[in-house]
Write a protein that holds these residues in place. Sequence first.
Motif, mmCIF file in Angstrom:
data_model
loop_
_atom_site.group_PDB
_atom_site.id
_atom_site.type_symbol
_atom_site.label_atom_id
_atom_site.label_comp_id
_atom_site.label_asym_id
_atom_site.label_seq_id
_atom_site.Cartn_x
_atom_site.Cartn_y
_atom_site.Cartn_z
ATOM 1 N N GLY A 195 7.463 -18.710 -8.799
ATOM 2 C CA GLY A 195 6.116 -18.588 -8.375
ATOM 3 C C GLY A 195 6.101 -17.624 -7.087
ATOM 4 N N LEU A 196 5.255 -16.697 -7.067
ATOM 5 C CA LEU A 196 4.996 -15.695 -6.162
ATOM 6 C C LEU A 196 3.644 -15.682 -5.677
ATOM 7 C CD1 LEU A 196 6.054 -13.048 -4.658
ATOM 8 C CD2 LEU A 196 4.952 -11.790 -6.620
ATOM 9 N N GLU A 197 3.317 -15.737 -4.289
ATOM 10 C CA GLU A 197 2.349 -15.367 -3.639
ATOM 11 C C GLU A 197 2.520 -14.253 -2.774
ATOM 12 O OE1 GLU A 197 -0.749 -16.824 -3.449
ATOM 13 O OE2 GLU A 197 -0.009 -18.412 -5.076
ATOM 14 N N TYR A 198 1.705 -13.171 -2.946
ATOM 15 C CA TYR A 198 2.029 -11.688 -2.422
ATOM 16 C C TYR A 198 0.694 -11.423 -1.670
ATOM 17 C CZ TYR A 198 3.742 -7.047 -2.475
ATOM 18 O OH TYR A 198 4.141 -5.947 -1.884
ATOM 19 N N ASN A 199 0.956 -11.381 -0.422
ATOM 20 C CA ASN A 199 -0.533 -11.173 0.368
ATOM 21 C C ASN A 199 -0.308 -10.073 1.310
ATOM 22 O OD1 ASN A 199 -2.170 -13.569 -0.581
ATOM 23 N ND2 ASN A 199 -0.675 -14.520 0.413
ATOM 24 N N VAL A 200 -0.231 -8.494 0.625
ATOM 25 C CA VAL A 200 0.144 -7.506 1.239
ATOM 26 C C VAL A 200 -0.802 -6.634 0.885
ATOM 27 C CG1 VAL A 200 1.825 -5.698 1.547
ATOM 28 C CG2 VAL A 200 2.505 -8.002 1.026
ATOM 29 N N GLU A 201 -1.561 -5.923 2.087
ATOM 30 C CA GLU A 201 -2.392 -4.711 1.678
ATOM 31 C C GLU A 201 -1.755 -3.471 2.459
ATOM 32 O OE1 GLU A 201 -6.568 -5.438 2.476
ATOM 33 O OE2 GLU A 201 -6.678 -7.175 1.369
ATOM 34 N N TYR A 202 -1.509 -2.404 1.706
ATOM 35 C CA TYR A 202 -0.700 -1.273 2.362
ATOM 36 C C TYR A 202 -1.770 -0.331 2.756
ATOM 37 C CZ TYR A 202 3.799 -3.110 0.500
ATOM 38 O OH TYR A 202 4.669 -3.856 -0.070
ATOM 39 N N PRO A 203 -1.473 0.259 3.998
ATOM 40 C CA PRO A 203 -2.491 1.269 4.413
ATOM 41 C C PRO A 203 -2.492 2.477 3.559
ATOM 42 C CG PRO A 203 -0.800 1.004 6.214
ATOM 43 C CD PRO A 203 -0.389 0.112 4.841
ATOM 44 N N ARG A 204 -1.764 2.765 2.614
ATOM 45 C CA ARG A 204 -1.937 3.934 1.713
ATOM 46 C C ARG A 204 -0.960 3.587 0.479
ATOM 47 N NH1 ARG A 204 2.382 5.904 5.416
ATOM 48 N NH2 ARG A 204 4.043 6.369 4.706
ATOM 49 N N ALA A 205 -1.262 4.196 -0.767
ATOM 50 C CA ALA A 205 -0.700 3.958 -2.096
ATOM 51 C C ALA A 205 0.553 4.428 -2.069
ATOM 52 C CB ALA A 205 -1.788 4.514 -3.162
ATOM 53 N N LEU A 206 0.992 5.427 -1.594
ATOM 54 C CA LEU A 206 2.408 6.015 -1.636
ATOM 55 C C LEU A 206 3.212 6.168 -0.280
ATOM 56 C CD1 LEU A 206 1.733 9.291 -3.853
ATOM 57 C CD2 LEU A 206 2.389 7.013 -4.743
ATOM 58 N N ILE A 207 4.522 5.688 -0.420
ATOM 59 C CA ILE A 207 5.417 6.071 0.757
ATOM 60 C C ILE A 207 6.298 6.987 0.206
ATOM 61 C CG2 ILE A 207 7.214 4.921 1.977
ATOM 62 C CD1 ILE A 207 5.683 2.170 1.343
ATOM 63 N N GLY A 208 6.166 8.277 0.693
ATOM 64 C CA GLY A 208 6.668 9.532 -0.012
ATOM 65 C C GLY A 208 5.992 9.402 -1.290
ATOM 66 N N GLY A 209 7.020 9.526 -2.213
ATOM 67 C CA GLY A 209 6.369 9.497 -3.477
ATOM 68 C C GLY A 209 6.333 8.148 -4.288
ATOM 69 N N PHE A 210 6.661 7.143 -3.610
ATOM 70 C CA PHE A 210 6.813 5.888 -4.164
ATOM 71 C C PHE A 210 5.349 5.059 -4.103
ATOM 72 C CE2 PHE A 210 7.954 1.326 -4.089
ATOM 73 C CZ PHE A 210 8.787 1.346 -4.948
ATOM 74 N N ASP A 211 5.267 4.561 -5.355
ATOM 75 C CA ASP A 211 4.004 3.703 -5.398
ATOM 76 C C ASP A 211 3.942 2.452 -5.049
ATOM 77 O OD1 ASP A 211 1.669 2.493 -6.337
ATOM 78 O OD2 ASP A 211 1.864 2.809 -8.621
ATOM 79 N N VAL A 212 3.370 2.036 -3.888
ATOM 80 C CA VAL A 212 3.571 0.783 -3.432
ATOM 81 C C VAL A 212 3.292 -0.610 -4.293
ATOM 82 C CG1 VAL A 212 3.217 1.502 -0.978
ATOM 83 C CG2 VAL A 212 1.259 0.598 -2.367
ATOM 84 N N ASP A 213 2.362 -0.274 -5.270
ATOM 85 C CA ASP A 213 2.124 -1.371 -6.384
ATOM 86 C C ASP A 213 3.385 -1.794 -6.971
ATOM 87 O OD1 ASP A 213 -0.489 -1.045 -5.886
ATOM 88 O OD2 ASP A 213 -1.071 -0.046 -7.711
ATOM 89 N N LEU A 214 4.339 -1.006 -7.034
ATOM 90 C CA LEU A 214 5.612 -1.645 -7.776
ATOM 91 C C LEU A 214 6.490 -2.515 -6.993
ATOM 92 C CD1 LEU A 214 7.225 1.928 -8.862
ATOM 93 C CD2 LEU A 214 5.454 0.418 -10.202
ATOM 94 N N LEU A 215 6.205 -2.398 -5.489
ATOM 95 C CA LEU A 215 6.704 -3.751 -5.018
ATOM 96 C C LEU A 215 6.526 -5.019 -5.529
ATOM 97 C CD1 LEU A 215 6.895 -2.124 -1.384
ATOM 98 C CD2 LEU A 215 8.753 -2.007 -3.181
#
Length: 197
Positions: free
Chosen positions: A116-136
Motif C-alpha cells: 500500500g502506498l499513500e503518496y502526498n507530494v506536490e513538487y514545485p516543478r516538474a523536473l529536477i535537472g533533467g529528472f522527471d519528478v513523476d518517476l519518484l
Amino acid sequence: MPARIASIARDTRETQIQVQINLDGTGTSDFATGVPFLDHMLDQVSRHGLIDLMVKAHGDLHIDAHHTVEDVGITLGQALDQALGDKRGVRRYGHSYVPLDEALSRVVVDLSGRPGLEYNVEYPRALIGGFDVDLLREFFQGLVNHAKITVHIDNLRGRNAHHVAETIFKAFGRALRMAVEPDPRAEGTMPSTKGSL
C-alpha cells in the motif's frame, strides 16, 4: 537473528537490474543505474537506513528513465522482501520526519505483508535537472508492491523540488531502519496478532 541479506536480478527487454541488500549493514553503497539523481536518492536510503545496498541497472534510457526507475523500485522491493524473511522479532513499524532547509517530509512504514502506498507530494516543478519528478512515485509504487509493505509519504512543506525529494528519501531510509530493527523485547515473536505478516 539470521543474516538478513538478499541478492536479486531482474532481466526484461527494457531493463537489466541487480540489487544486493544487507539490512544489518553500515550504510555502504554502490550505485550505477545510469540515472544520477536516482543514485543520489538511493544513497540517502542506504546512509540514513544503515542498509548496505548495491544497485546496478542497464535500461532503455534512450527512451526515458521511466522503466529503469520503476524496475529499480520493483527489484529493491523484491530484495527487501527476501531479506526480511518471516519478519519475526522486528519492530514492524517505523516513522521519521526529516527537514532539509525549508522542506519537511514525513514517512511512515509498516512491514504489513500488504502492499500500500499513500503518496502526498506536490513538487514545485516538474523536473529536477533533467529528472522527471513523476518517476519518484513510480519508484515507490514498485517498491511497496514487491516488498509487500505499507508506506505513507507526506511532504509537509518545501519550495525547492530537490529538497523535497531528498527529505522523502532520507525519511524513508530512517523509517525503514526503525521498522526492520530487531526488537529486543520481542525476540523470535511475530509482530502481529494474526501470527504472520
